[in-house]
Design a protein around this motif. Structure first.
Motif, PDB file in Angstrom:
ATOM      1  N   ARG A 156       0.858  -1.191   0.000  1.00 33.41           N
ATOM      2  CA  ARG A 156       0.000   0.000   0.000  1.00 33.41           C
ATOM      3  C   ARG A 156       0.887   1.232   0.000  1.00 33.41           C
ATOM      4  O   ARG A 156       1.821   1.327   0.787  1.00 33.41           O
ATOM      5  CB  ARG A 156      -0.934   0.026   1.215  1.00 33.41           C
ATOM      6  CG  ARG A 156      -2.065  -0.991   1.164  1.00 33.41           C
ATOM      7  CD  ARG A 156      -3.026  -0.826   2.336  1.00 33.41           C
ATOM      8  NE  ARG A 156      -4.186  -1.682   2.206  1.00 33.41           N
ATOM      9  CZ  ARG A 156      -4.255  -2.939   2.625  1.00 33.41           C
ATOM     10  NH1 ARG A 156      -3.195  -3.475   3.224  1.00 33.41           N
ATOM     11  NH2 ARG A 156      -5.358  -3.648   2.465  1.00 33.41           N
ATOM     12  N   GLU A 164      -4.615   6.663  -0.777  1.00 29.20           N
ATOM     13  CA  GLU A 164      -3.909   5.405  -0.606  1.00 29.20           C
ATOM     14  C   GLU A 164      -4.102   4.544  -1.848  1.00 29.20           C
ATOM     15  O   GLU A 164      -5.213   4.423  -2.360  1.00 29.20           O
ATOM     16  CB  GLU A 164      -4.404   4.647   0.622  1.00 29.20           C
ATOM     17  CG  GLU A 164      -3.605   3.372   0.912  1.00 29.20           C
ATOM     18  CD  GLU A 164      -4.075   2.665   2.167  1.00 29.20           C
ATOM     19  OE1 GLU A 164      -3.363   2.709   3.184  1.00 29.20           O
ATOM     20  OE2 GLU A 164      -5.177   2.078   2.122  1.00 29.20           O
ATOM     21  N   SER A 166      -3.700   0.790  -3.111  1.00 27.52           N
ATOM     22  CA  SER A 166      -3.548  -0.575  -2.608  1.00 27.52           C
ATOM     23  C   SER A 166      -3.327  -1.536  -3.762  1.00 27.52           C
ATOM     24  O   SER A 166      -4.072  -1.521  -4.751  1.00 27.52           O
ATOM     25  CB  SER A 166      -4.790  -0.989  -1.815  1.00 27.52           C
ATOM     26  OG  SER A 166      -4.697  -2.341  -1.404  1.00 27.52           O
TER      27      SER A 166
END
Length: 342
Positions: A156, A164, A166
């Motif tokens: 991540r 963010e 991922s």
């Protein structure tokens, strides 16, 4: 023109997850890409320095285990009453540790084995791989042994509270592996075209002559081993955080054999060789499986194809295609000159 074709090919590779609906095929491409990175690292040794590492999977496995353990955290008794613990760290930090420690292992192996010549490097790398495999299998408190490390977190990236990214889903992992593969290719390309790379090739072609003109044999061989090990460690870290489970089977000798086949069949000592060999021998088992061919027959076809490639194309696929293309170009040039003379 060459740059345009390269950009077009790269754009096609980037676009694959956008139109490929079969996630299993995408999974196969991801695993193949990871082993292509490992094969490129082996090619730096086998192709450009002439050193065969039959324990190259050790660096791959070290990368997988180190990145996983740093990301998960661990507690282990090194001695009675001496507990060493590490809290879980971000995955990117675990991957960085994997690259550094795999590279450091390569440096140590190079320092040990290149004090002498001949088959010692092969013996040392095979022995090292077996030792690391036994450690992973028997140090249950740290590695979980045959029970495996599982629930390994995915990568991540981002800023907490802002955004963010991922790498949990397959398309994101595909792009990650592609980015690392391109970066590895660029790194090797720049290295082999540098002064250090020319020294490595000189050692491969004629070590006594290279030594006579001032090339430090041990220094450049250790450098190549360290860089190749670090790159293999990066491939192992990618593998661990993609499949999210690592066990001692990651050190199996068959993985080294797979890397060697990719390098030799594609063309050792060429930049594109491990990529071409990796795509062919990485995707071929899945093609044979999709054709409902029995596993025994798959291995027979796989072996026969490898024998044919080695027999008819001893330098590999890429050099053979290059010679064929150059032959056509030369023939076209001769025809043009002959026509002009008339």
């Amino acid at each position: 023109m060459k740059r345009v074709l390269t950009l077009a090919w790269l754009a096609f590779l980037v676009s694959v997850p956008l139109w490929l609906a079969d996630l299993y095929v995408l999974h196969v491409l991801i695993i193949t890409g990871i082993f292509i990175i490992a094969a490129m690292s082996l090619n730096l040794l086998l192709g450009y320095t002439g050193q065969l590492s039959l324990g190259h999977v050790a660096f791959f496995g070290i990368g997988a285990y180190v990145s996983s353990l740093v990301s998960l955290g661990f507690e282990v008794h090194l001695l009675p009453g001496w507990l060493v613990s590490l809290e879980a760290k971000p995955v990117w930090f675990g991957m960085l540790c994997a690259i550094v420690l795999a590279g450091a292992s390569g440096w140590v192996i190079g320092k040990i084995s290149f004090k002498v010549r001949g088959a010692y490097f092969v013996i040392v790398t095979v022995s090292f791989a077996e030792v690391v495999h036994l450690v992973a299998l028997n140090w249950v408190e740290l590695t979980q042994g045959p029970m495996a490390l599982n629930n390994i977190p995915p990568l991540r990236l981002g800023i907490p509270g802002w955004f963010e990214l991922s790498f949990l889903r397959k398309p994101a992992n595909y792009w990650l592996v592609l980015a690392v593969a391109v970066l590895s290719y660029v790194l090797i390309r720049r290295l082999v075209r540098s002064r250090a790379g020319r020294a490595m090739v000189a050692l491969r072609e004629n070590e006594p002559l290279a030594t006579s003109v001032g090339v430090n044999v041990t220094q450049y061989l250790v450098l190549a081993t360290m860089i190749a090990a670090a790159m293999a460690g990066a491939a192992g870290a990618l593998y661990a955080h993609y499949v999210r489970i690592v066990d001692p089977d990651v050190f199996l000798f068959i993985y080294t054999v797979t890397m060697v086949i990719m390098v030799i069949s594609g063309g050792k000592g060429t930049l594109a060789g491990p990529i071409v060999g990796g795509l062919i021998f990485g995707l071929l088992p899945e093609v044979l499986r999709a054709a409902a061919i029995k596993p025994e027959a798959q291995w027979m076809i796989y072996g026969v194809l490898m024998i044919l490639v080695v027999y008819f194309l001893p330098d590999g696929i890429v050099p053979a295609v290059r010679r064929w293309w150059q032959g056509r170009a030369d023939a076209a040039t001769d025809a043009t000159v002959a026509e002009a003379v008339r």
